[in-house]
Design an enzyme around this catalytic site. Structure first.
Site, PDB file in Angstrom:
ATOM      1  N   LYS A   1       7.409   9.443  -4.674  1.00 17.42           N
ATOM      2  CA  LYS A   1       6.063   9.400  -5.258  1.00 17.42           C
ATOM      3  C   LYS A   1       5.408  10.775  -5.139  1.00 17.42           C
ATOM      4  O   LYS A   1       4.760  11.243  -6.080  1.00 17.42           O
ATOM      5  CB  LYS A   1       5.221   8.304  -4.582  1.00 17.42           C
ATOM      6  CG  LYS A   1       5.693   6.905  -4.954  1.00 17.42           C
ATOM      7  CD  LYS A   1       5.090   5.807  -4.099  1.00 17.42           C
ATOM      8  CE  LYS A   1       5.761   4.463  -4.421  1.00 17.42           C
ATOM      9  NZ  LYS A   1       5.329   3.365  -3.522  1.00 17.42           N
TER      10      LYS A   1
ATOM     11  N   GLN B   1       1.725   2.076   1.725  1.00 19.63           N
ATOM     12  CA  GLN B   1       3.110   1.662   1.486  1.00 19.63           C
ATOM     13  C   GLN B   1       3.419   0.387   2.282  1.00 19.63           C
ATOM     14  O   GLN B   1       3.200   0.332   3.489  1.00 19.63           O
ATOM     15  CB  GLN B   1       4.057   2.811   1.889  1.00 19.63           C
ATOM     16  CG  GLN B   1       5.514   2.548   1.577  1.00 19.63           C
ATOM     17  CD  GLN B   1       5.822   2.485   0.086  1.00 19.63           C
ATOM     18  OE1 GLN B   1       5.286   3.256  -0.704  1.00 19.63           O
ATOM     19  NE2 GLN B   1       6.676   1.553  -0.304  1.00 19.63           N
TER      20      GLN B   1
ATOM     21  N   ASP C   1      -2.643   0.890  -6.549  1.00 13.75           N
ATOM     22  CA  ASP C   1      -1.530  -0.067  -6.472  1.00 13.75           C
ATOM     23  C   ASP C   1      -1.909  -1.418  -7.086  1.00 13.75           C
ATOM     24  O   ASP C   1      -1.043  -2.253  -7.337  1.00 13.75           O
ATOM     25  CB  ASP C   1      -1.128  -0.291  -5.009  1.00 13.75           C
ATOM     26  CG  ASP C   1       0.154   0.441  -4.638  1.00 13.75           C
ATOM     27  OD1 ASP C   1       0.913   0.794  -5.558  1.00 13.75           O
ATOM     28  OD2 ASP C   1       0.384   0.645  -3.434  1.00 13.75           O
TER      29      ASP C   1
END
Ligand code: NAD
Length: 277
Positions: free
Chosen positions: A44, A88, A111
């Protein structure tokens, strides 16, 4: 279906659109030493740099307390250099994942895991949508797969993939069936699918006998086996399917590209260029 090539196209678009928007930053928060998570975060960061988004790396030790993690999220929420925040998953067992995801400011929720984003998606309002199902839809559109009226079967009902994928398909006027671990006679359902999305996490669970000839099959699964990285779809399906995403090189690269696009969306919300719901 070539997710790698399409993802490169999306990244090029993001780079182009990012330029006039001023500085954009994506903060990633990784807790603990899970090797797969570390690889995802690194990818990422690389993708961010490629498109002119500045990555801010927050890697905390496994024993970090929930309170300390929440304090970091609060600091990132308040930091104007941070456009998007990505925590994450999975988090260590001693931390309440839901509490941490709810702490992310909805306007930085790139997200799409905050209940406010999920609620907007449920209502069919524009919002942050999780990157993996967004990538699935982008692939279907790029390959001109007819969605309106198509019978689409999604296997998996997670909040990260299955459910948001089903909602996006519904919004695109598909007829949607969701299957899961308690579904009876999975094959009887999947054989009806014009479009089949597998998001289970079980190598080879979708076999050729479960696929209608000519169907479009999207393999979201990532399974580490002795033979390497494989999806949920058995290799034999290539003989039956009309279109199929490979693993690796299908949905995976799309996920990262759509995360970058979500970060642009965050920038536009924060700059008042898009009304924030
Ligand atoms: P999850 O474990 O949260 O959900 C799995 C789902 O599969 C559950 O809803 C469960 O009901 C269903 N399921 C389990 N066994 C089943 C069975 N025998 N028959 C039918 N359904 C069954 O997983 P997730 O987070 O949704 O991820 C699913 C897969 O997608 C994993 O392999 C994950 O690694 C992968 N994934 C890939 C990407 C990507 O970028 N390509 C992103 C996220 C997840």
């Amino acid at each position: 279906m070539d997710g790698k090539a399409l993802a490169a196209r999306v990244r090029a678009e993001v780079a182009e659109e990012a330029r006039p928007l001023g500085p954009i930053g994506l903060a990633t928060v990784l807790v603990g030493g899970d090797p797969a998570s570390a690889i995802y975060v690194r990818r990422k960061h690389e993708a961010c740099r490629e498109v002119g988004i500045e990555p801010f790396d927050h890697h905390l030790p496994e024993e970090t307390s929930e309170a300390d993690l929440l304090a970091l999220v609060a600091r990132l929420n308040a930091d104007p250099a941070v456009t998007g925040i990505l925590v994450q998953l999975p988090l260590p067992a001693h931390i309440d994942e839901g509490r941490v995801l709810r702490a992310v400011a909805p306007i930085k929720d790139v997200d799409g895991f905050h209940p406010s984003s999920a609620g907007q998606l449920y209502l069919g309002e524009p919002t942050f949508v999780p990157a993996t199902p967004l990538g699935v839809l982008e692939l279907l559109r790029a390959y001109d797969v007819e969605l309106a009226g198509a019978h689409t079967v999604v296997i998996g009902r997670s909040a990260i993939v299955g459910k948001p994928a089903a909602h996006l398909l519904l919004q695109a006027n598909a007829t949607v069936t969701i299957c899961h671990s308690r579904t009876r006679d999975l094959g009887a359902v999947t054989r009806q699918a014009d479009i089949l999305v597998a998001a289970v996490g079980r190598a080879g669970i979708v076999t050729a006998a479960m696929v209608k000839p000519g169907a479009t099959v999207i393999d979201v699964g990532i399974n580490r086996t002795a033979a390497g990285l494989v999806g949920d779809v058995d290799p034999g399906v290539v003989e039956v399917a009309g279109l199929l995403t490979p693993v690796p090189g299908g949905v995976g690269p799309m996920t990262i590209a759509l995360l970058l696009r979500n970060t642009l969306r965050a920038r536009r919300y924060q700059a008042g260029l898009l009304p924030f719901p």
